[in-house]
Design a protein around this motif. Structure first.
Motif, PDB file in Angstrom:
ATOM      1  N   ARG A  77       2.742 -77.222 -49.281  1.00 29.35           N
ATOM      2  CA  ARG A  77       4.153 -76.852 -49.379  1.00 29.35           C
ATOM      3  C   ARG A  77       4.823 -76.641 -48.021  1.00 29.35           C
ATOM      4  O   ARG A  77       6.026 -76.357 -47.960  1.00 29.35           O
TER       5      ARG A  77
ATOM      6  N   GLN B  26       6.880 -77.035 -44.777  1.00 31.65           N
ATOM      7  CA  GLN B  26       8.064 -77.862 -44.548  1.00 31.65           C
ATOM      8  C   GLN B  26       8.215 -78.311 -43.102  1.00 31.65           C
ATOM      9  O   GLN B  26       8.753 -79.394 -42.839  1.00 31.65           O
ATOM     10  N   HIS B  27       7.765 -77.465 -42.134  1.00 31.59           N
ATOM     11  CA  HIS B  27       8.046 -77.769 -40.735  1.00 31.59           C
ATOM     12  C   HIS B  27       6.810 -77.731 -39.828  1.00 31.59           C
ATOM     13  O   HIS B  27       6.675 -78.571 -38.949  1.00 31.59           O
TER      14      HIS B  27
ATOM     15  N   ARG C   2      -0.268 -84.096 -46.336  1.00 36.35           N
ATOM     16  CA  ARG C   2       0.984 -83.531 -45.814  1.00 36.35           C
ATOM     17  C   ARG C   2       1.431 -84.268 -44.566  1.00 36.35           C
ATOM     18  O   ARG C   2       2.634 -84.545 -44.388  1.00 36.35           O
TER      19      ARG C   2
ATOM     20  N   ALA D 139       4.797 -86.681 -43.890  1.00 43.44           N
ATOM     21  CA  ALA D 139       5.712 -86.410 -42.778  1.00 43.44           C
ATOM     22  C   ALA D 139       5.928 -87.663 -41.927  1.00 43.44           C
ATOM     23  O   ALA D 139       7.068 -87.969 -41.535  1.00 43.44           O
TER      24      ALA D 139
ATOM     25  N   GLU E 282       9.634 -87.187 -40.774  1.00 45.93           N
ATOM     26  CA  GLU E 282      10.000 -85.779 -40.686  1.00 45.93           C
ATOM     27  C   GLU E 282       9.609 -85.212 -39.328  1.00 45.93           C
ATOM     28  O   GLU E 282       8.675 -85.692 -38.681  1.00 45.93           O
TER      29      GLU E 282
ATOM     30  N   PHE F  90       7.615 -82.666 -38.179  1.00 51.24           N
ATOM     31  CA  PHE F  90       6.572 -81.825 -38.755  1.00 51.24           C
ATOM     32  C   PHE F  90       5.358 -81.842 -37.833  1.00 51.24           C
ATOM     33  O   PHE F  90       4.933 -82.908 -37.377  1.00 51.24           O
TER      34      PHE F  90
ATOM     35  N   ASP G  46       5.432 -72.232 -41.293  1.00 51.82           N
ATOM     36  CA  ASP G  46       6.905 -72.212 -41.268  1.00 51.82           C
ATOM     37  C   ASP G  46       7.526 -70.869 -40.907  1.00 51.82           C
ATOM     38  O   ASP G  46       8.660 -70.579 -41.302  1.00 51.82           O
TER      39      ASP G  46
ATOM     40  N   TYR H  60      17.289 -72.168 -39.778  1.00 54.23           N
ATOM     41  CA  TYR H  60      16.287 -72.093 -40.846  1.00 54.23           C
ATOM     42  C   TYR H  60      15.896 -70.632 -41.026  1.00 54.23           C
ATOM     43  O   TYR H  60      15.438 -69.992 -40.071  1.00 54.23           O
TER      44      TYR H  60
END
Length: 356
Positions: free
Chosen positions: A78, A80-81, A110, A114, A119, A121, A205, A250
């Motif tokens: 999960r 995101q960054h 993951r 990305a 992304e 990431f 994150d 964010y």
């Protein structure tokens, strides 16, 4: 701990000294010292969950619990960054039967997503250069075999698979592996040694922290073997504060961000209030830059005496005793930027010994 203790007491049978069972705390008792550990005024919205690796043999369960492992898989998938990981071990697999844990598979999927979706990431993994013990011991060689088989060797490793999927992408833009090194003087001459990583930490994150005793291997993660404990911390959405990820606003957890910045400022050798630490994607570039810089200085000063240049146990036996370093090199060492260096990808690469 109480559950494990009482289970152990039950196994004593008719021990002459008798059995001492512990009582669980009354749930209505207020444990005020917790306020000193995590100040509710500074970090008002933190929720914590205790995680375990326990089974029938260790805790008397009917079955087993592997909630640490399950939380790692969920948090990684999960993310995101960014993902920041410290661990004493790194033994996992993507498709092979051993090791059984699939934390590496979660990282692969993951990262694949990305890169495919372009992304911003990034993943940072901090490990000891090698596990405790002598580098030329069989036990250490076995552990290194499984570590690098997961990272970069053997055909089914994380980096090899990602390179096959995205041959035109610089994977260092997405994931990097590091360890720590320091230096001092002995009898007036510079000497150096690696800093051992014994922590087991995952930060996601600037919102999630998992910290505890579980190594990244089957013994700790699968629940049926070693017993482990960890704490999962996450901020409630209503108390998140303004932050930055990838140059954009964010919402983040104050606790998670503060914890990460304390660690990174120490390892990177920069003040905690350095604005480059606010955004982890900017901080990622600092890990790369400082590690490359420090590697260059250490190799200039200590040359062939660094263990990270060793490719086999046979080579170690042929190495001459370390040379005395000239004191004039201290000026170079004082230009080091923190403690970070790159994890050596060719360490023991020619060693063919592996477990039966």
């Amino acid at each position: 701990m109480i559950q494990k203790w009482n289970h152990a007491m039950d196994g004593l049978g008719s021990h002459p000294k008798g059995k001492i069972h512990l009582e669980f705390l009354d749930e209505n008792i207020a444990i005020s010292p917790l306020r000193d550990v995590c100040n509710r005024d500074t970090y008002p919205g933190i929720s914590c969950q205790v995680l375990r690796s326990v089974a029938k043999w260790s805790c008397g369960l009917n079955g087993y619990e592997s909630s640490i492992y399950e939380s790692y898989l969920t948090a990684i998938s999960r993310a995101q960054h960014y993902i920041y990981m410290e661990n004493q071990f790194f033994q996992s697999s993507i498709t092979s039967d051993a090791p059984k844990n699939k934390i590496l598979e979660a990282l692969y999927f993951r990262l694949h997503r990305a890169i495919r979706d372009k992304e911003k990431f990034q993943v940072i993994v901090l490990l000891p250069m090698w596990t405790s013990g002598k580098l030329d011991s069989l036990a250490c060689t076995y552990v290194l075999h499984y570590r690098y088989r997961g990272i970069s060797r053997g055909g089914d490793s994380l980096l090899e698979r990602l390179h096959a999927d995205f041959s035109d992408v610089n994977l260092n833009d997405y994931i990097s592996f590091h360890c720590l090194r320091n230096w001092g003087t002995l009898e007036g001459h510079p000497v150096t040694e690696t800093i051992y990583i014994h922590s087991k930490l995952l930060i996601i994150d600037d919102r999630i922290i998992i910290v505890g005793s579980a190594n990244l291997n089957d013994r700790s993660m699968m629940g049926t073997r070693d017993s482990e404990i960890a704490v999962y911390c996450e901020e409630e959405a209503s108390t998140l504060v303004p932050g930055q990820m990838g140059g954009r606003p964010y919402p983040v957890s104050n606790l998670c961000r503060d914890f990460r910045i304390r660690l990174w400022s120490h390892f990177l050798g920069i003040p905690r209030n350095d604005p480059r630490l606010i955004d982890p994607t900017v901080g990622y570039d600092l890990w790369i830059q400082h590690s490359n810089w420090n590697d260059k200085i250490y190799r200039t000063v200590f040359n062939d005496d660094l263990p990270e240049l060793v490719r086999s146990r046979a080579q170690m036996k042929e190495m001459p005793p370390p040379k005395q370093v000239d004191t004039s090199h201290e000026r170079l060492l004082r230009d080091l930027k923190g403690f970070v260096i790159n994890l050596p990808m060719e360490l023991m690469i020619d060693e063919k010994v592996k477990p039966k």
